[in-house]
Design an enzyme around this catalytic site. Structure first.
Site, PDB file in Angstrom:
ATOM      1  CE1 TYR A  83      86.031  25.675  65.541  1.00 39.02           C
ATOM      2  CE2 TYR A  83      86.432  26.608  67.707  1.00 39.02           C
ATOM      3  CZ  TYR A  83      85.997  25.573  66.912  1.00 39.02           C
ATOM      4  OH  TYR A  83      85.519  24.419  67.496  1.00 39.02           O
TER       5      TYR A  83
ATOM      6  NE  ARG B   1      74.720  19.885  64.399  1.00 40.50           N
ATOM      7  CZ  ARG B   1      75.493  20.737  65.087  1.00 40.50           C
ATOM      8  NH1 ARG B   1      75.009  21.876  65.529  1.00 40.50           N
ATOM      9  NH2 ARG B   1      76.759  20.437  65.312  1.00 40.50           N
TER      10      ARG B   1
ATOM     11  CE  LYS C  35      85.217  22.194  64.687  1.00 44.16           C
ATOM     12  NZ  LYS C  35      85.092  22.071  66.142  1.00 44.16           N
TER      13      LYS C  35
ATOM     14  CD  GLU D 293      83.182  19.917  63.451  1.00 47.31           C
ATOM     15  OE1 GLU D 293      82.571  20.766  64.132  1.00 47.31           O
ATOM     16  OE2 GLU D 293      83.970  19.086  63.936  1.00 47.31           O
ATOM     17  CG  ASP D 294      79.125  21.598  62.077  1.00 48.55           C
ATOM     18  OD1 ASP D 294      79.008  21.337  63.277  1.00 48.55           O
ATOM     19  OD2 ASP D 294      79.549  22.707  61.676  1.00 48.55           O
TER      20      ASP D 294
ATOM     21  CG  ASP E 174      85.152  19.009  67.880  1.00 47.89           C
ATOM     22  OD1 ASP E 174      85.688  18.685  68.954  1.00 47.89           O
ATOM     23  OD2 ASP E 174      84.958  20.196  67.547  1.00 47.89           O
ATOM     24  CG  ASP E 175      79.628  18.730  65.594  1.00 42.25           C
ATOM     25  OD1 ASP E 175      80.081  19.872  65.697  1.00 42.25           O
ATOM     26  OD2 ASP E 175      79.540  18.131  64.507  1.00 42.25           O
TER      27      ASP E 175
ATOM     28  CG  ASN F  41      79.546  28.652  69.168  1.00 48.15           C
ATOM     29  OD1 ASN F  41      79.792  29.596  69.892  1.00 48.15           O
ATOM     30  ND2 ASN F  41      80.097  27.454  69.325  1.00 48.15           N
TER      31      ASN F  41
ATOM     32  CG  ASN G 207      86.583  27.813  71.264  1.00 47.57           C
ATOM     33  OD1 ASN G 207      86.667  26.857  70.519  1.00 47.57           O
ATOM     34  ND2 ASN G 207      86.517  29.058  70.826  1.00 47.57           N
TER      35      ASN G 207
END
Length: 603
Positions: free
Chosen positions: A128, A182, A200, A272-273, A295-296, A435, A479
């Site tokens: 991660y 991203r 993930k 995600e992303d 999740d972002d 991050n 986190n």
């Protein structure tokens, strides 16, 4: 005479022939004959799902016909973990450790997850953040075989077929998908973004106890704007520019419908992303249509709000009375400000009251009424005051008690900013969410040094403890692994119809209550990473309870004890016997001899 002997006594000739045949090749008695033995294919025994490696007992090796294919040594689970751990620790670089873990994941599924689960503190920074970001940058070089499904723009009309090509497609209950635009703070990494989804979903299993058979990582490979990747001979994706506009939105729509058709309407779809504008667009479109989670935006918001609630616990000052400065207007901060607004609304505050002490700063400066092109819900926090470009000037002007950054701008929180906050507040809150580590707005050492050790500091990536004035100060890690495994576990357990925003409020409050009074006294507002599995269970239980209480779950009947139900159905990290159980039967009576009829006798 010889001719006569052959005719009259053929056995004599046969005996002579057998006596000249090597003993090993002579027919043996029936008990040792193997022609009728049904063998389990070696490919199944040594498959990723079932492979115990040297943990197979000698009896299992004989029954499964793999005896001799392994050294005679039989290793206990503790021995296996020791070997795994020794190899892992012998590797000097984080990327090297990542490579080793990829190989082990491909070969020994259950041993791998047992290792991750028992060594979370060491392994999490590898699979991660922050190492996964570096791994995604060179993912083509690290690629070690099938780890998820890639869907390209040329698969339009056939997405269901592509998804069903996954070997375990009948068991899939959750999909984690990215388009790679991203990745963390690293920009457009195209097909290399698959590494994020893999990481993930591995935490789904290691921390949430969700069977890996239920998890499918997916990458929507629709090109990349990153020319360096397109020119990289090791890049594994389409070497074309990214599709945009209506073509892109139609592509995502087809994927959503294809996933639901392939795996069922209860399938959790985790985005995600995705780039910020797209992420919010799809969240608004799909959150109430299916079991959808970003999740972002939502996971980060829950973790961030938990940190704010933790500061409230330490300072004894209500959130609405803190002056909070949010730096960055991307998906993380937009999600966090929206969730904080819901939290304050639940306390009975009006819109004017709850936004009074909340400020947002982006690359163009402080968001004010005169700001142009204010993104999303950030307009609610625009202030009626002159614009200020410098962040140091903003801090000097409003004197925030809490500052939160998700900007990917390393060093944004300068010495002057931190000292200004410390001069105005006894326990200033400092959150450097960005991050990987080298993108953090400030380091733990800087935060403690420039606030005389009084900062309540947390970061998105791990920072080592800091010695300051004879005290050992341990920074918290904000986190997302503290949120999304528990959210997903609760949602999947309850068979949720949709996932409303209140689920993330439940998550935030659950997480904020984990640190003990002793933890709070030392400035810790987040638990240790080693506790992440226990945290996931607590969140899952509370999320389940909320979904059941509000008729948002399809699981029937509702379990009497949710915690017990979850534990009973979690993925088992320990192996049981690889052969089926046998048991004794009493001696059976022989079948009766048939009694022929008169006609049969005559025949």
């Amino acid at each position: 005479m010889n001719y006569w002997r052959i005719l009259i006594h053929p056995r004599l000739t046969r005996m002579k022939s057998e006596n000249n045949t090597p003993k090993a090749c002579r027919p043996q008695n029936r008990m040792s004959c193997t022609q009728d033995v049904v063998k389990t294919p070696t490919s199944i025994v040594f498959s990723n799902k079932y492979n115990k490696f040297m943990g197979f007992t000698l009896e299992e090796r004989q029954r499964l016909n793999i005896h001799g294919l392994l050294p005679v040594c039989v290793r206990s689970p503790q021995d296996q973990m020791y070997v795994f751990e020794s190899n892992f620790r012998s590797i000097n670089t984080n990327i090297g450790k990542y490579q080793y873990l990829r190989i082990m994941r491909q070969s020994f599924e259950r041993l791998y997850f047992k290792f991750v689960s028992e060594h979370v503190t060491e392994v999490l920074p590898i699979i991660y953040t922050p190492t996964v970001g570096m791994a995604c940058m060179v993912y083509g070089m690290l690629y070690r075989g099938m780890s998820g499904v890639y869907i390209t723009k040329y698969d339009r009309g056939h997405m269901v077929d592509v998804l069903k090509n996954w070997p375990d497609s009948k068991n899939v209950k959750a999909v984690c998908v990215t388009d790679g635009q991203r990745i963390l703070g690293l920009g457009d990494l195209g097909a290399n973004g698959m590494g994020i989804c893999v990481g993930k979903m591995e935490l789904y299993t290691a921390l949430g106890g969700i069977s890996p058979a239920k998890c499918l990582p997916v990458c929507l490979d629709i090109g990349t704007t990153n020319k360096n990747l397109r020119d990289d001979p090791m890049y594994i994706g389409l070497r074309e520019d990214r599709i945009t506009g209506k073509e892109y939105e139609d592509f995502v729509e087809e994927f959503i419908q294809s996933a639901l058709k392939a795996f069922g309407c209860q399938t959790l779809i985790h985005f995600e992303d995705f780039a910020t504008p797209n992420a919010f667009k799809f969240l608004e479109k799909y959150q109430d249509q299916c079991c959808y989670f970003n999740d972002d935006i939502q996971g980060t918001a829950a973790v961030g709000l938990a940190g704010l609630l933790g500061i409230q616990r330490i300072t004894k000052i209500e959130l609405q009375d803190h002056v909070i400065l949010f730096c960055g207007a991307g998906s993380a901060m937009m999600g966090l400000t929206a969730l904080l607004k819901k939290e304050l609304q639940s306390r009975g505050l009006s819109d004017e009251e709850l936004t009074k002490n909340l400020y947002v700063y982006d690359a163009k400066g402080l968001i004010t009424k005169s700001s142009q092109e204010i993104p999303g819900n950030i307009a609610d926090f625009a202030k009626d005051m002159p614009p200020i470009k410098s962040l140091e000037e903003v801090v000097e002007k409003i004197k925030p008690s809490i500052i939160m950054g998700a900007t990917s701008a390393a060093g944004l929180f300068t010495e002057k900013i931190l000292r200004t906050m410390a001069a105005s507040h006894e326990r200033p809150g400092v959150f450097a969410f960005s991050n990987p580590t080298n993108k953090a707005e400030c380091t733990a050492e800087q935060a403690y040094k420039f606030t005389d050790g009084r900062a309540i500091y947390s970061a998105g990536s791990p920072f080592p403890p800091v010695e300051f004035n004879g005290k050992r100060l341990t920074p918290g890690q904000a986190n997302n692994c503290f949120a999304f495994p528990g959210i997903v576990l609760g949602v999947m357990t309850a068979l949720a119809v949709t996932v409303p925003d209140e689920v993330y409020l439940v998550t935030a409050h659950t997480l904020s209550n984990v640190p003990s009074k002793e933890d709070l006294a030392s400035g810790k507002i987040y638990p240790n990473i080693a506790c992440a599995k226990d945290v996931a269970l607590e969140i899952a239980v509370n999320v389940c309870q909320y979904l059941f209480d509000n008729d948002l779950a399809q699981l029937t009947p509702v379990p009497d004890d949710i915690r017990e139900y979850i534990l009973k159905n979690e993925y088992q990290l320990d192996f049981s016997s690889s052969t089926t159980e046998t048991w004794d039967y009493p001696e059976m009576k022989p079948n009766p001899k048939p009694n022929p009829t008169k006609e049969q006798k005559q025949k």
